[in-house]
Design an enzyme around this catalytic site. Structure first.
Site, PDB file in Angstrom:
ATOM      1  N   HIS A 105       0.846  -1.088  -0.062  1.00 58.54           N
ATOM      2  CA  HIS A 105      -0.014  -0.141   0.152  1.00 58.54           C
ATOM      3  C   HIS A 105       1.004   1.463   0.213  1.00 58.54           C
ATOM      4  CE1 HIS A 105       0.684  -0.755   4.324  1.00 58.54           C
ATOM      5  NE2 HIS A 105       0.542   0.206   4.596  1.00 58.54           N
ATOM      6  N   ASP A 106       2.109   1.287   0.709  1.00 61.21           N
ATOM      7  CA  ASP A 106       2.994   2.306   0.545  1.00 61.21           C
ATOM      8  C   ASP A 106       4.236   2.274  -0.217  1.00 61.21           C
ATOM      9  OD1 ASP A 106       1.326   4.211   2.193  1.00 61.21           O
ATOM     10  OD2 ASP A 106       1.951   3.572   4.069  1.00 61.21           O
ATOM     11  N   LYS A 154       6.451   5.316  -1.515  1.00 64.11           N
ATOM     12  CA  LYS A 154       7.275   5.971  -0.617  1.00 64.11           C
ATOM     13  C   LYS A 154       8.881   5.741  -0.914  1.00 64.11           C
ATOM     14  CE  LYS A 154       4.548   6.107   3.735  1.00 64.11           C
ATOM     15  NZ  LYS A 154       4.473   5.601   5.108  1.00 64.11           N
ATOM     16  N   HIS A 167       3.158   9.772  -2.983  1.00 59.92           N
ATOM     17  CA  HIS A 167       3.466   8.488  -3.003  1.00 59.92           C
ATOM     18  C   HIS A 167       2.265   7.595  -3.233  1.00 59.92           C
ATOM     19  CE1 HIS A 167       1.401   8.131   1.234  1.00 59.92           C
ATOM     20  NE2 HIS A 167       1.351   7.045   0.913  1.00 59.92           N
ATOM     21  N   HIS A 197      -6.063   4.074  -0.597  1.00 59.88           N
ATOM     22  CA  HIS A 197      -5.998   3.861   0.805  1.00 59.88           C
ATOM     23  C   HIS A 197      -5.965   5.073   1.597  1.00 59.88           C
ATOM     24  CE1 HIS A 197      -1.635   3.908   0.644  1.00 59.88           C
ATOM     25  NE2 HIS A 197      -1.670   3.967   1.962  1.00 59.88           N
ATOM     26  N   HIS A 198      -5.533   6.294   0.988  1.00 56.56           N
ATOM     27  CA  HIS A 198      -5.483   7.618   1.524  1.00 56.56           C
ATOM     28  C   HIS A 198      -6.874   8.339   1.127  1.00 56.56           C
ATOM     29  CE1 HIS A 198      -1.751   7.412   3.713  1.00 56.56           C
ATOM     30  NE2 HIS A 198      -1.235   6.932   2.834  1.00 56.56           N
ATOM     31  N   ASP A 243      -5.036   0.344   7.904  1.00 52.87           N
ATOM     32  CA  ASP A 243      -3.772   0.844   7.942  1.00 52.87           C
ATOM     33  C   ASP A 243      -3.884   2.033   9.105  1.00 52.87           C
ATOM     34  OD1 ASP A 243      -0.979   1.709   6.993  1.00 52.87           O
ATOM     35  OD2 ASP A 243      -1.750   3.496   5.958  1.00 52.87           O
TER      36      ASP A 243
END
Length: 376
Positions: free
Chosen positions: A234-235, A238, A263, A289-290, A318
């Protein structure tokens, strides 16, 4: 209702054909090793009129034979040379005895632990296409009078072993492929998280939480596992975020936060052209997801169901884990405070139905949190 075979030692021919055709179609299209395990055991039980039938698979690297008796239960393991199953595996010969307690190879430890009484036993080695022994079929306690396995039972179970050996090997290879993909994805996910001083346990926890929320929301086992597999990335975006921003101990400036938010789109761009289901799911999760249910999230300000379901699921997982973890810019929140926030953000940050699924599975989620706790 259980069928009564007391008057017949062997299965009638028409019943045999019915069982073979019923299970053949199921086995041919099944790649999940656990499900295949249970199907094979049920087929062996039906073919031999046994009270129980177990499929034991050899794990040479660990020197063990293992089996599954139900979904959601850890596998049972025994030494590869243990008992009648081990004897059949090593000899490559079938074993059929009327009373297990009269055979010195029998290990009564399980009976003593469970209170079950083993009498008749039939063990048939399972071979793959190269004729290597890969496991053992074990049928226990023939449900007929007399209660002993016959030559026809031996033939039937040997037939099942021949048919299922190749199916089992295919499922094992598929399982190994999935495990390899999972290991690769966890490694890639850890790369993204380690840039911001996260531990590998974070991605494991988020994956496990995401599976429970997905399953609790009504998704199928297959789709829930897909989300679990893809969520560690998911990240991943980054990797392109400067360390000075990722690890800044204080609040980010508006410009820094704008760079940080990139990101999500970066992660999406990494995987968006992939034809692999797992990586396609990872792309959607990284992107969404954000986002927030009320449209106030990033990168695109999507709202409601325009946010992909996978992203909505991982969002809750998360946030729950991130707030409960130490970060360069904050201390870990106590669990009660996190739960209060998730409740208050129902219909704002989070999909209301998924918040319900989260709380319905809270006990299991907290167990996972303990299981994969960060090592201090």
């Amino acid at each position: 209702m259980k069928k009564n075979y007391e008057s017949s030692i062997d299965l009638p021919a028409e019943e045999l054909l019915k069982i073979i055709f019923e299970f053949a179609s199921k086995l041919a299209h099944e790649n999940d090793l656990d499900q295949l395990h249970l199907l094979m055991a049920e087929m062996g039980k039906s073919l031999t009129l046994a009270d129980r039938c177990t499929l034991w698979i050899a794990d040479h690297s660990e020197g063990k034979l293992w089996t599954k008796i139900a979904h959601g239960i850890d596998r049972i393991e025994i030494p590869i040379d243990s008992g009648l199953v081990g004897a059949a595996y090593h000899s490559g010969e079938s074993i059929s005895i009327k009373d297990a307690y009269t055979d010195k190879r029998f290990n009564p430890a399980v009976d003593l632990k469970t209170g079950y009484r083993t009498y008749s036993v039939l063990c048939i080695p399972i071979r793959n296409a190269e004729q290597d022994i890969v496991g053992v079929y074990q049928a226990v306690n023939k449900q007929s009078s007399p209660s002993c396995f016959t030559e026809k039972d031996k033939t039937y179970l040997s037939l099942a072993a021949t048919y299922t050996g190749q199916s089992m090997e295919k499922a094992i290879l598929y399982s190994e492929l999935i495990e390899s993909q999972k290991e690769m994805i966890l490694t890639m996910g850890n790369i993204g998280e380690s840039r911001s001083r996260e531990t590998g346990q974070h991605v494991k926890r988020v994956a496990a939480y995401s599976y429970l929320i997905a399953k609790g929301s009504g998704l199928s086992e297959e789709e829930s596992r897909l989300i679990e597999l893809a969520s560690p990335m998911h990240d991943i975006g980054k990797v392109a975020t400067p360390d000075a921003i990722l690890n800044k101990p204080g609040k980010l400036t508006d410009i820094e936060f704008k760079i940080m938010k990139e990101h999500a789109e970066t992660g999406y761009n990494i995987f968006k052209k992939s034809k692999r289901k797992i990586l396609q799911a990872a792309a959607l999760i990284a992107r969404d997801h954000h986002e927030k249910w009320d449209g106030s999230g990033y990168p695109a300000g999507r709202s409601g169901e325009s946010i992909h379901l996978y992203g909505r699921i991982v969002a809750i997982a998360d946030v729950f884990d991130a707030l409960g973890s130490e970060r360069p810019y904050k201390s870990a929140w106590p669990t009660n405070r996190i739960l209060e926030l998730i409740r208050s953000e129902k219909g704002k940050h989070f999909d209301p139905a998924l918040v319900d699924a989260f709380f319905d599975n809270l006990s299991a989620i907290q167990d996972i949190k303990k299981q994969y706790a960060d090592q201090i």
